[in-house]
Design a protein around this motif. Structure first.
Motif, PDB file in Angstrom:
ATOM      1  N   ASP A  64       1.877  -2.926 -13.183  1.00  0.00           N
ATOM      2  CA  ASP A  64       0.535  -3.382 -12.795  1.00  0.00           C
ATOM      3  C   ASP A  64       0.593  -4.270 -11.552  1.00  0.00           C
ATOM      4  N   ASP A  65       1.588  -5.185 -11.533  1.00  0.00           N
ATOM      5  CA  ASP A  65       1.741  -6.059 -10.371  1.00  0.00           C
ATOM      6  C   ASP A  65       2.090  -5.262  -9.130  1.00  0.00           C
ATOM      7  N   SER A  66       2.973  -4.273  -9.297  1.00  0.00           N
ATOM      8  CA  SER A  66       3.384  -3.453  -8.154  1.00  0.00           C
ATOM      9  C   SER A  66       2.197  -2.686  -7.578  1.00  0.00           C
ATOM     10  N   GLN A  67       1.379  -2.116  -8.453  1.00  0.00           N
ATOM     11  CA  GLN A  67       0.212  -1.368  -7.981  1.00  0.00           C
ATOM     12  C   GLN A  67      -0.789  -2.289  -7.291  1.00  0.00           C
ATOM     13  N   SER A  68      -0.968  -3.491  -7.835  1.00  0.00           N
ATOM     14  CA  SER A  68      -1.897  -4.449  -7.225  1.00  0.00           C
ATOM     15  C   SER A  68      -1.417  -4.883  -5.846  1.00  0.00           C
ATOM     16  N   SER A  69      -0.104  -5.137  -5.727  1.00  0.00           N
ATOM     17  CA  SER A  69       0.458  -5.538  -4.435  1.00  0.00           C
ATOM     18  C   SER A  69       0.310  -4.430  -3.407  1.00  0.00           C
ATOM     19  N   THR A  70       0.562  -3.195  -3.848  1.00  0.00           N
ATOM     20  CA  THR A  70       0.420  -2.058  -2.940  1.00  0.00           C
ATOM     21  C   THR A  70      -1.026  -1.899  -2.489  1.00  0.00           C
ATOM     22  N   ALA A  71      -1.955  -2.062  -3.439  1.00  0.00           N
ATOM     23  CA  ALA A  71      -3.374  -1.946  -3.095  1.00  0.00           C
ATOM     24  C   ALA A  71      -3.781  -3.033  -2.108  1.00  0.00           C
ATOM     25  N   LEU A  72      -3.315  -4.262  -2.331  1.00  0.00           N
ATOM     26  CA  LEU A  72      -3.618  -5.351  -1.410  1.00  0.00           C
ATOM     27  C   LEU A  72      -3.054  -5.077  -0.014  1.00  0.00           C
ATOM     28  N   LEU A  73      -1.843  -4.522   0.017  1.00  0.00           N
ATOM     29  CA  LEU A  73      -1.207  -4.211   1.296  1.00  0.00           C
ATOM     30  C   LEU A  73      -1.999  -3.148   2.049  1.00  0.00           C
ATOM     31  N   VAL A  74      -2.445  -2.128   1.333  1.00  0.00           N
ATOM     32  CA  VAL A  74      -3.232  -1.063   1.964  1.00  0.00           C
ATOM     33  C   VAL A  74      -4.557  -1.610   2.489  1.00  0.00           C
ATOM     34  N   ASP A  77       6.235 -11.983   0.752  1.00  0.00           N
ATOM     35  CA  ASP A  77       7.248 -12.130   1.795  1.00  0.00           C
ATOM     36  C   ASP A  77       7.380 -10.870   2.647  1.00  0.00           C
ATOM     37  N   SER A  78       6.533  -9.890   2.396  1.00  0.00           N
ATOM     38  CA  SER A  78       6.609  -8.629   3.124  1.00  0.00           C
ATOM     39  C   SER A  78       6.310  -8.825   4.606  1.00  0.00           C
ATOM     40  N   PRO A  79       7.135  -8.284   5.500  1.00  0.00           N
ATOM     41  CA  PRO A  79       6.853  -8.357   6.948  1.00  0.00           C
ATOM     42  C   PRO A  79       5.520  -7.703   7.289  1.00  0.00           C
ATOM     43  N   LEU A  80       5.155  -6.657   6.545  1.00  0.00           N
ATOM     44  CA  LEU A  80       3.878  -5.995   6.802  1.00  0.00           C
ATOM     45  C   LEU A  80       2.706  -6.930   6.501  1.00  0.00           C
ATOM     46  N   ALA A  81       2.823  -7.709   5.432  1.00  0.00           N
ATOM     47  CA  ALA A  81       1.752  -8.645   5.088  1.00  0.00           C
ATOM     48  C   ALA A  81       1.537  -9.656   6.207  1.00  0.00           C
ATOM     49  N   ARG A  82       2.632 -10.157   6.755  1.00  0.00           N
ATOM     50  CA  ARG A  82       2.530 -11.117   7.858  1.00  0.00           C
ATOM     51  C   ARG A  82       1.984 -10.434   9.116  1.00  0.00           C
ATOM     52  N   LEU A  83       2.429  -9.208   9.365  1.00  0.00           N
ATOM     53  CA  LEU A  83       1.956  -8.461  10.533  1.00  0.00           C
ATOM     54  C   LEU A  83       0.452  -8.221  10.455  1.00  0.00           C
ATOM     55  N   PHE A  84      -0.030  -7.818   9.293  1.00  0.00           N
ATOM     56  CA  PHE A  84      -1.455  -7.555   9.139  1.00  0.00           C
ATOM     57  C   PHE A  84      -2.269  -8.839   9.304  1.00  0.00           C
ATOM     58  N   GLU A  85      -1.731  -9.947   8.791  1.00  0.00           N
ATOM     59  CA  GLU A  85      -2.439 -11.217   8.944  1.00  0.00           C
ATOM     60  C   GLU A  85      -2.515 -11.623  10.413  1.00  0.00           C
ATOM     61  N   ARG A  86      -1.425 -11.435  11.143  1.00  0.00           N
ATOM     62  CA  ARG A  86      -1.410 -11.745  12.579  1.00  0.00           C
ATOM     63  C   ARG A  86      -2.339 -10.822  13.359  1.00  0.00           C
ATOM     64  N   ALA A  87      -2.438  -9.579  12.928  1.00  0.00           N
ATOM     65  CA  ALA A  87      -3.282  -8.606  13.637  1.00  0.00           C
ATOM     66  C   ALA A  87      -4.753  -8.994  13.587  1.00  0.00           C
ATOM     67  N   PRO A 114      -8.389 -10.756   0.758  1.00  0.00           N
ATOM     68  CA  PRO A 114      -7.144 -10.006   0.542  1.00  0.00           C
ATOM     69  C   PRO A 114      -6.079 -10.294   1.593  1.00  0.00           C
ATOM     70  N   VAL A 115      -6.505 -10.460   2.848  1.00  0.00           N
ATOM     71  CA  VAL A 115      -5.526 -10.704   3.919  1.00  0.00           C
ATOM     72  C   VAL A 115      -4.879 -12.075   3.748  1.00  0.00           C
ATOM     73  N   GLY A 116      -5.698 -13.109   3.547  1.00  0.00           N
ATOM     74  CA  GLY A 116      -5.164 -14.456   3.396  1.00  0.00           C
ATOM     75  C   GLY A 116      -4.323 -14.618   2.142  1.00  0.00           C
ATOM     76  N   TYR A 117      -4.776 -14.022   1.034  1.00  0.00           N
ATOM     77  CA  TYR A 117      -4.032 -14.137  -0.221  1.00  0.00           C
ATOM     78  C   TYR A 117      -2.674 -13.443  -0.119  1.00  0.00           C
ATOM     79  N   LEU A 118      -2.673 -12.224   0.432  1.00  0.00           N
ATOM     80  CA  LEU A 118      -1.420 -11.468   0.513  1.00  0.00           C
ATOM     81  C   LEU A 118      -0.414 -12.146   1.434  1.00  0.00           C
ATOM     82  N   SER A 119      -0.862 -12.637   2.590  1.00  0.00           N
ATOM     83  CA  SER A 119       0.061 -13.265   3.532  1.00  0.00           C
ATOM     84  C   SER A 119       0.641 -14.562   2.974  1.00  0.00           C
ATOM     85  N   ALA A 120      -0.112 -15.234   2.088  1.00  0.00           N
ATOM     86  CA  ALA A 120       0.383 -16.476   1.497  1.00  0.00           C
ATOM     87  C   ALA A 120       1.323 -16.235   0.320  1.00  0.00           C
ATOM     88  N   ARG A 121       1.135 -15.121  -0.388  1.00  0.00           N
ATOM     89  CA  ARG A 121       1.895 -14.887  -1.611  1.00  0.00           C
ATOM     90  C   ARG A 121       2.995 -13.835  -1.474  1.00  0.00           C
TER      91      ARG A 121
END
Length: 519
Positions: A4-14, A349-359, A340-347
């Motif tokens: 469940d956590d993995s699916q939620s993280s993936t959804a947030l990333l997308v 460590d994925s480089p993609l999460a940081r990249l999307f937040e910077r974008a 979703p962007v702020g929460y994911l980038s704070a929680r």
């Protein structure tokens, strides 16, 4: 991590990725529009004498404003933190308050006050020099942007251990040498951060150069867009983006230096002695010029009335309602997208999460005039059904100001103790329920603060509003622009005062944050 956590993280990333792509899309539309220009024609336009003049004016304006802002902001920061200046809290507020007035409102007031046809000339009967032109634009933008340098430098001085300066003084270093060798290296990153904001504001400002009749990128782009000469406007936009990128790179190098010491040690205060009264007089004069003059002029126009000269420009409360409606929509959309962007980038460590937040910060660095032109191109060519409608204008606002909501949301999430959500999870609460019942209430103040900032800055946005304004939907800023364009200055009095009052709310937020962070 369970399934469940993995699916939620993936959804947030997308979701974060889709938001980042949408926010960065105006830059893509500008590039696509530029590809339509014939290379030979592009070369002729880009290397013309007029383009060179626009580039030099823009660079000169940015350099002049940044230099003067440092020259004013840094001494004011030292004066209000390290000296025995009486009523320092009062003078801090006076020095910071010019930030609440949009620079184009200040330019409007100065143009109509000074000069051969200004209010002072009609009262005094003495011909005054025209303030319009390059020097006037540099001075006016500086007066309303130096607080960026003042506030960042002041914050650094308050957090710096001042006892280091006292130690340097015991080694026979005079105050100037101690400042140069001890204080300046510590506060240089803060000065660079404030200077970056000033430089980006100066290069992207549209209203002040337009009112001051200075041919810079923003004014030229809007003019060529209206002619219409979209090819030239697009190429100028690319040049403006290139200048913005260079500014960001320079700041990144300057701001890399470490701010090693901290602790906020008080240290010995600098005694002003006989310079105490001149110092207070200087800050007071600055407050009169930047605050009292515009407010007095607009109030005088308001009391005098419009005289019925141009009823079509008369103020209607519907204009204010339209401004509030558009700003509220932009704030609501920005808050929803920032979560979703702020929460994911704070929680994460994925480089993609940081990249999307910077974008999401791309739009904040891109001038509003460029975003407006990009969305005009998109709407007119690919989505005519949405062109000159509320959704497209709100999207432009969100592209510009989403980072304000993302930044406050991310900071709030980082302050939440991770043990609290984990405790809820041990009680069999799902991830969504945990976020709704535990995390969201804790980060709500930061989320609301971000929404308020988006609301306030959207109310003042001029170029994107002018280029994407829905047909028949007048706002406060479009009324001010129309009144200036037809020289019916008095019709701008009430909308300008309303904008100043609303903008003042942003300073309350800044001061409250300072009070919370600095004792």
């Amino acid at each position: 991590m369970n399934r469940d956590d993995s699916q939620s993280s993936t959804a947030l990333l997308v979701v974060s990725g889709l938001i980042a792509v949408a926010v960065a899309s105006p830059v893509v539309w500008i590039a696509l529009r530029a590809r339509r220009v014939d290379p030979a024609r592009a070369a002729d336009l880009m290397f013309s004498a007029r383009t060179a003049e626009i580039l030099l004016n823009s660079l000169g304006l940015m350099a002049g404003v940044t230099f003067l802002s440092i020259l004013i902001g840094v001494p004011l920061a030292v004066l209000t933190t390290r000296t025995d200046l009486p009523y320092r809290r009062l003078w801090t507020i006076v020095a910071a308050l010019p930030l609440v007035i949009p620079s184009y409102i200040g330019a409007f007031a100065f143009v109509s006050t000074f000069g051969p046809y200004g209010e002072l000339n009609s009262v005094l009967g003495v011909g005054l020099p025209d303030v319009r032109g390059f020097p006037g634009a540099v001075v006016v933008i500086t007066l309303y942007t130096y607080p960026y340098v003042f506030l960042t430098t002041r914050a650094a001085l308050l957090s710096m251990d001042a006892s280091l300066v006292d130690a340097a003084r015991t080694l026979n270093a005079d105050r100037l040498e101690a400042f140069r060798r001890v204080t300046l290296p510590q506060i240089r990153p803060a000065i660079a951060a404030g200077s970056l904001l000033v430089a980006l504001y100066a290069i992207s400002d549209f209203g002040t150069p337009a009112f001051m009749q200075v041919d810079v990128f923003t004014r030229a782009i809007y003019w060529e867009f209206g002619v219409p000469n979209v090819e030239y406007a697009t190429l100028l936009s690319l040049q403006l983006l290139a200048v913005t990128a260079v500014v960001l790179l320079i700041e990144a190098k300057v701001g890399q230096q470490d701010n090693a010491s901290g602790g906020g040690g008080r240290g010995a205060q600098i005694r002003l002695g006989k310079w105490k009264w001149p110092a207070m007089g200087g800050v007071a004069t600055l407050g009169v010029v930047t605050l009292v003059v515009p407010i007095a002029i607009f109030s005088m126009w308001l009391l005098r009335g419009t005289g019925g000269e141009a009823p079509s420009y008369a103020f209607e409360w519907g204009y204010a309602i339209n401004s509030v409606y558009l700003a509220a929509l932009a704030a609501l959309v920005a808050v929803v997208l920032a979560l979703p962007v702020g929460y994911l980038s704070a929680r994460s460590d994925s480089p993609l999460a940081r990249l999307f937040e910077r974008a999401t910060y791309v739009g904040f660095a891109v001038p509003g005039i460029v975003i407006g032109l990009a969305l005009v191109f998109f709407g007119a060519n690919y989505a005519s059904w949405i062109y000159r409608t509320v959704p497209l204008l709100v999207f432009a606002y969100v592209v510009r100001f989403l980072p304000q909501a993302v930044g406050t949301t991310r900071a709030s999430v980082l302050q939440v103790d991770e043990k609290l959500p984990e405790a809820a999870r041990t009680l069999n609460a799902g991830r969504r329920e945990t976020f709704r019942r535990v995390t969201l209430p804790l980060i709500a103040p930061g989320v609301v603060a971000g929404g308020v900032l988006v609301f306030l800055t959207t109310m003042k946005e001029l170029p994107a509003t002018l280029m994407l304004q829905p047909i028949g939907m007048e706002t406060l800023v479009t009324l001010i622009w129309s009144a200036h364009g037809t020289a019916y200055y008095r019709y701008a009095a009430l909308p300008a005062l309303i904008l100043v009052v609303i903008s003042g709310l942003s300073m309350l937020i800044l001061l409250r944050q300072e009070d919370n962070n600095v004792s």
